[in-house]
Design a protein around this motif. Structure first.
Motif, PDB file in Angstrom:
ATOM      1  N   ALA A 341      42.479 -14.575  69.206  1.00 38.43           N
ATOM      2  CA  ALA A 341      41.907 -15.807  68.658  1.00 38.43           C
ATOM      3  C   ALA A 341      43.002 -16.490  67.869  1.00 38.43           C
ATOM      4  O   ALA A 341      43.065 -16.411  66.640  1.00 38.43           O
ATOM      5  CB  ALA A 341      40.703 -15.497  67.774  1.00 38.43           C
ATOM      6  N   SER A 351      42.607 -18.646  64.850  1.00 38.63           N
ATOM      7  CA  SER A 351      41.551 -19.600  65.171  1.00 38.63           C
ATOM      8  C   SER A 351      40.185 -18.920  65.170  1.00 38.63           C
ATOM      9  O   SER A 351      39.529 -18.836  66.193  1.00 38.63           O
ATOM     10  CB  SER A 351      41.824 -20.244  66.534  1.00 38.63           C
ATOM     11  OG  SER A 351      41.930 -19.240  67.529  1.00 38.63           O
ATOM     12  N   PRO A 352      39.783 -18.405  63.985  1.00 38.04           N
ATOM     13  CA  PRO A 352      38.451 -17.795  63.930  1.00 38.04           C
ATOM     14  C   PRO A 352      37.380 -18.861  64.133  1.00 38.04           C
ATOM     15  O   PRO A 352      37.663 -20.051  64.041  1.00 38.04           O
ATOM     16  CB  PRO A 352      38.392 -17.226  62.508  1.00 38.04           C
ATOM     17  CG  PRO A 352      39.366 -18.042  61.722  1.00 38.04           C
ATOM     18  CD  PRO A 352      40.447 -18.428  62.681  1.00 38.04           C
ATOM     19  N   GLY A 353      36.162 -18.418  64.412  1.00 34.36           N
ATOM     20  CA  GLY A 353      35.065 -19.363  64.608  1.00 34.36           C
ATOM     21  C   GLY A 353      34.044 -18.757  65.556  1.00 34.36           C
ATOM     22  O   GLY A 353      34.197 -17.615  66.006  1.00 34.36           O
ATOM     23  N   MET A 377      30.437 -14.412  66.604  1.00 35.19           N
ATOM     24  CA  MET A 377      31.195 -15.031  65.515  1.00 35.19           C
ATOM     25  C   MET A 377      32.492 -14.242  65.309  1.00 35.19           C
ATOM     26  O   MET A 377      32.451 -13.084  64.919  1.00 35.19           O
ATOM     27  CB  MET A 377      30.343 -15.007  64.237  1.00 35.19           C
ATOM     28  CG  MET A 377      31.026 -15.615  63.028  1.00 35.19           C
ATOM     29  SD  MET A 377      31.274 -17.386  63.245  1.00 35.19           S
ATOM     30  CE  MET A 377      32.459 -17.698  61.952  1.00 35.19           C
ATOM     31  N   VAL A 378      33.631 -14.876  65.585  1.00 33.45           N
ATOM     32  CA  VAL A 378      34.930 -14.248  65.319  1.00 33.45           C
ATOM     33  C   VAL A 378      35.262 -14.569  63.866  1.00 33.45           C
ATOM     34  O   VAL A 378      35.611 -15.694  63.534  1.00 33.45           O
ATOM     35  CB  VAL A 378      36.034 -14.789  66.251  1.00 33.45           C
ATOM     36  CG1 VAL A 378      37.375 -14.122  65.958  1.00 33.45           C
ATOM     37  CG2 VAL A 378      35.652 -14.602  67.719  1.00 33.45           C
ATOM     38  N   THR A 379      35.112 -13.580  62.992  1.00 32.15           N
ATOM     39  CA  THR A 379      35.325 -13.826  61.569  1.00 32.15           C
ATOM     40  C   THR A 379      36.821 -13.765  61.256  1.00 32.15           C
ATOM     41  O   THR A 379      37.600 -13.212  62.028  1.00 32.15           O
ATOM     42  CB  THR A 379      34.604 -12.764  60.704  1.00 32.15           C
ATOM     43  OG1 THR A 379      35.279 -11.513  60.879  1.00 32.15           O
ATOM     44  CG2 THR A 379      33.141 -12.640  61.084  1.00 32.15           C
ATOM     45  N   PRO A 380      37.225 -14.337  60.122  1.00 34.01           N
ATOM     46  CA  PRO A 380      38.657 -14.311  59.783  1.00 34.01           C
ATOM     47  C   PRO A 380      39.093 -13.025  59.079  1.00 34.01           C
ATOM     48  O   PRO A 380      40.235 -12.920  58.663  1.00 34.01           O
ATOM     49  CB  PRO A 380      38.798 -15.508  58.843  1.00 34.01           C
ATOM     50  CG  PRO A 380      37.460 -15.651  58.212  1.00 34.01           C
ATOM     51  CD  PRO A 380      36.446 -15.160  59.195  1.00 34.01           C
ATOM     52  N   PHE A 381      38.196 -12.037  58.973  1.00 32.36           N
ATOM     53  CA  PHE A 381      38.508 -10.887  58.119  1.00 32.36           C
ATOM     54  C   PHE A 381      39.421  -9.847  58.767  1.00 32.36           C
ATOM     55  O   PHE A 381      40.008  -9.018  58.084  1.00 32.36           O
ATOM     56  CB  PHE A 381      37.216 -10.194  57.663  1.00 32.36           C
ATOM     57  CG  PHE A 381      36.307 -11.130  56.928  1.00 32.36           C
ATOM     58  CD1 PHE A 381      36.665 -11.609  55.669  1.00 32.36           C
ATOM     59  CD2 PHE A 381      35.113 -11.561  57.491  1.00 32.36           C
ATOM     60  CE1 PHE A 381      35.855 -12.487  54.993  1.00 32.36           C
ATOM     61  CE2 PHE A 381      34.284 -12.445  56.819  1.00 32.36           C
ATOM     62  CZ  PHE A 381      34.650 -12.911  55.566  1.00 32.36           C
ATOM     63  N   TYR A 382      39.492  -9.847  60.097  1.00 31.69           N
ATOM     64  CA  TYR A 382      40.225  -8.765  60.763  1.00 31.69           C
ATOM     65  C   TYR A 382      41.255  -9.338  61.734  1.00 31.69           C
ATOM     66  O   TYR A 382      41.462 -10.545  61.797  1.00 31.69           O
ATOM     67  CB  TYR A 382      39.231  -7.824  61.467  1.00 31.69           C
ATOM     68  CG  TYR A 382      38.063  -7.474  60.581  1.00 31.69           C
ATOM     69  CD1 TYR A 382      38.244  -6.703  59.439  1.00 31.69           C
ATOM     70  CD2 TYR A 382      36.783  -7.986  60.831  1.00 31.69           C
ATOM     71  CE1 TYR A 382      37.184  -6.425  58.576  1.00 31.69           C
ATOM     72  CE2 TYR A 382      35.721  -7.705  59.985  1.00 31.69           C
ATOM     73  CZ  TYR A 382      35.928  -6.931  58.853  1.00 31.69           C
ATOM     74  OH  TYR A 382      34.889  -6.673  58.005  1.00 31.69           O
ATOM     75  N   ASP A 383      41.837  -8.432  62.520  1.00 30.27           N
ATOM     76  CA  ASP A 383      42.875  -8.807  63.468  1.00 30.27           C
ATOM     77  C   ASP A 383      42.379  -9.876  64.450  1.00 30.27           C
ATOM     78  O   ASP A 383      41.186  -9.966  64.739  1.00 30.27           O
ATOM     79  CB  ASP A 383      43.256  -7.530  64.220  1.00 30.27           C
ATOM     80  CG  ASP A 383      44.536  -7.687  64.988  1.00 30.27           C
ATOM     81  OD1 ASP A 383      45.586  -7.356  64.415  1.00 30.27           O
ATOM     82  OD2 ASP A 383      44.478  -8.153  66.139  1.00 30.27           O
ATOM     83  N   SER A 384      43.330 -10.649  64.990  1.00 33.10           N
ATOM     84  CA  SER A 384      42.944 -11.725  65.903  1.00 33.10           C
ATOM     85  C   SER A 384      42.701 -11.248  67.344  1.00 33.10           C
ATOM     86  O   SER A 384      42.310 -12.036  68.197  1.00 33.10           O
ATOM     87  CB  SER A 384      44.013 -12.820  65.899  1.00 33.10           C
ATOM     88  OG  SER A 384      45.240 -12.294  66.347  1.00 33.10           O
TER      89      SER A 384
END
Lengths: 451, 83
Positions: A341, A351-353, A377-384
């Motif tokens: 992401a 590019s989380p989202g 939901m791809v959160t911004p907390f972890y690896d892409s």
């Protein structure tokens, strides 16, 4: 054999481990943070335990909480996956002290593998080639020149305080080195608050080649051949393949034997990877030990037919390796693209989202390891990393065509991903010819801009 | 917002940090004078840290989010009074 394994991880690797366990008849316990309550690893595991808030430090890195969850649920082993606590010696020791098997090498081996200068010293004494250079901080331009005379030009100055290209300078002559020294020290000081430099021989057109090894607790070791991971961006691997078109039978045997010697030197048990840089003349230099299952393990699985996660579990349970070196056969060609992401059109910024929809590729020779789904939901907390696209075919040209076909099918809407970028890489003529090194993506970017 | 105020916004969805590492002192405090070279906060997104600065010299007027708060792309973070 273990009855219940707790998986101290999330995302695609948690699913990968759950799948291996289920096929082996072992119950699984997932752990999850508040951000991951709707994740597939929670859904697929036999039990799931919430271990805290979204921030990794408070959940997936919280040793006490994870070991507590293992004890509460009666887990007899913990699989750490990759990242998070997988190469944390203290965690491996805490598992051991708590009577839980850590699926990986011993705490002692993890600590040795993690101490790069100590590992370098041990291996140099054994005659294993490491990248020649200063063993310590270089204090002056004169000292730099004297080390450079010993290791041979070109050389590279690197910042002791950090990486990412800042404070790095290549020099091909003593004059260049003397003038580069002050510039590199200044840059390093500004970037990391630490002007200290060390010096290494600069390897021209290096390829990143690594060897997968397995070692049981009875002293048996085998290697599963190489993976080429030269397609990188800022030291992050993006595309991996096995075998490597650069590695011939002689080099493969030498690298394999060296990897096993390294493993024996640090009493390595379980699955591990020895990373090497190989120069254009096929000289190789040891870089580091990865004391865990790696993201790119599926390409090795595809060409050897060996389930590496299953082997990890068997070895951790004390079984002797049932596969001998002469049983390991390499068949065909496998390639992997890491789907991230991140936005290739914005310097690969995260590019989380929320994903709107996904269409997965399929068909012959295609494997997708991922935890995403429609509306995920791809959160911004972890690896892409949001997935891995792996293909297998009879040879490299066929694998490339199959990857192109699969990339054409793969569609993720709602967030930016690296899929379109990989379509361009696989069209690149140099890439198709296998003329790659660790600077390939930098060069490809420049060529694209010029064009 | 009047002309003298500048709002620092997040370039990416992530986690807002007032210090450079857990346990360390805050990078800046309310009422503090800052220059364009000062890092005023960090945003972590997918393990990548972005340092934010204010392009104009000024005074930190008010934090609009708390340390470790999740923030959205373009969300207002800090109000700066421009000199």
């Amino acid at each position: 054999m273990f009855k219940r394994i707790l998986i101290a991880n999330r995302g695609e690797i948690a699913l990968r481990i759950i799948r291996a366990c289920r096929e082996m008849g072992i119950k699984t316990i997932a752990v999850f943070s508040d951000a991951d309550k709707d994740s597939l690893h929670v859904k697929f595991a036999d039990h799931a335990v919430n271990i805290g808030p979204a921030l990794s430090r408070k959940s997936y890195l919280n040793m006490a909480c994870i070991i507590g969850a293992a004890k509460e649920t009666g887990a007899d082993a913990i699989h750490p996956g990759y990242g998070f606590l997988s190469e944390n010696a203290e965690f491996a020791k805490a598992c051991f002290d708590g009577g839980i098997t850590f699926i990986g090498p011993s705490a002692h081996t993890i600590a040795m593998a993690g101490d790069k200068s100590a590992a370098r010293k041990i291996l140099t004494e054994m005659g294993i080639p490491v990248i020649p250079g200063s063993d310590d901080i270089v204090v002056s331009p004169e000292a730099a020149c004297s080390i450079a005379d010993r290791v041979g030009y070109p050389v590279i100055l690197k910042a002791a305080g950090g990486g990412g290209g800042r404070g790095m300078r290549i020099a091909r002559t003593p004059e260049e080195l003397s003038s580069a020294f002050a510039v590199a020290a200044g840059e390093a000081g500004a970037a990391f608050g630490n002007p200290n430099l060390y010096l290494e021989k600069y390897i021209e057109k290096p390829r990143h080649i690594e060897i997968q090894i397995l070692g049981d607790s009875h002293g048996n070791y085998i290697h599963l051949g190489e993976r080429e991971c030269s397609i990188q961006m800022r030291y992050q691997k993006l595309i991996e393949e096995s075998p490597s078109c650069f590695v011939d039978e002689t080099l493969r045997r030498k690298l394999g034997e060296t990897a096993i010697r390294i493993a024996k030197a640090v009493n390595y048990t379980n699955a591990g990877t020895m990373e090497f840089l190989v120069d254009k003349d096929k000289n190789f230099y040891f870089m580091e030990i990865n004391a865990r299952v790696q993201v790119e393990h599926p390409v090795t699985e595809a060409v050897t037919g060996i389930d590496i996660v299953e082997q990890q579990i068997l070895m951790a349970a004390g079984r002797a390796l049932a596969i001998k070196q002469e049983d390991v056969r390499f068949n065909g060609w496998s390639m992997e693209c890491r789907i991230n992401a991140s936005d290739p059109n914005d310097n690969f910024m995260p590019s989380p989202g929320q994903i709107a929809s996904v269409i997965f590729p399929g068909g012959p020779g295609v494997r997708v390891d991922t935890h995403i789904y429609d509306n995920y939901m791809v959160t911004p907390f972890y690896d892409s990393l949001i997935g891995k696209l792996i293909v297998w075919a009879k040879d490299r040209p066929s694998a490339i065509r199959r990857m192109q076909r699969a990339l054409a099918e793969f569609e993720i809407t709602g967030i930016e991903t690296t899929i379109g970028f990989y379509r361009r890489v696989f069209e690149n003529e140099q890439f198709q010819k296998g003329e790659i090194d660790t600077h390939f993506l930098d060069t490809m970017g420049q060529t694209a801009k010029r064009g | 917002m009047d002309e003298k105020n500048h709002i620092i916004t997040s370039p990416v969805m992530g986690t807002f940090y007032r210090s450079s590492a857990p346990g360390k002192a805050a990078l800046v405090e309310e009422g503090q004078a800052i220059t364009p070279s000062d890092i005023v906060c960090m945003i972590e997104s997918m393990k990548i840290f972005t340092e934010l600065r204010c392009e104009h010299p000024g005074i930190v007027k008010r934090f609009l989010v708390e340390n470790e708060d999740p923030v959205m792309k373009n969300q207002a973070l800090i109000e700066i009074e421009i000199h």
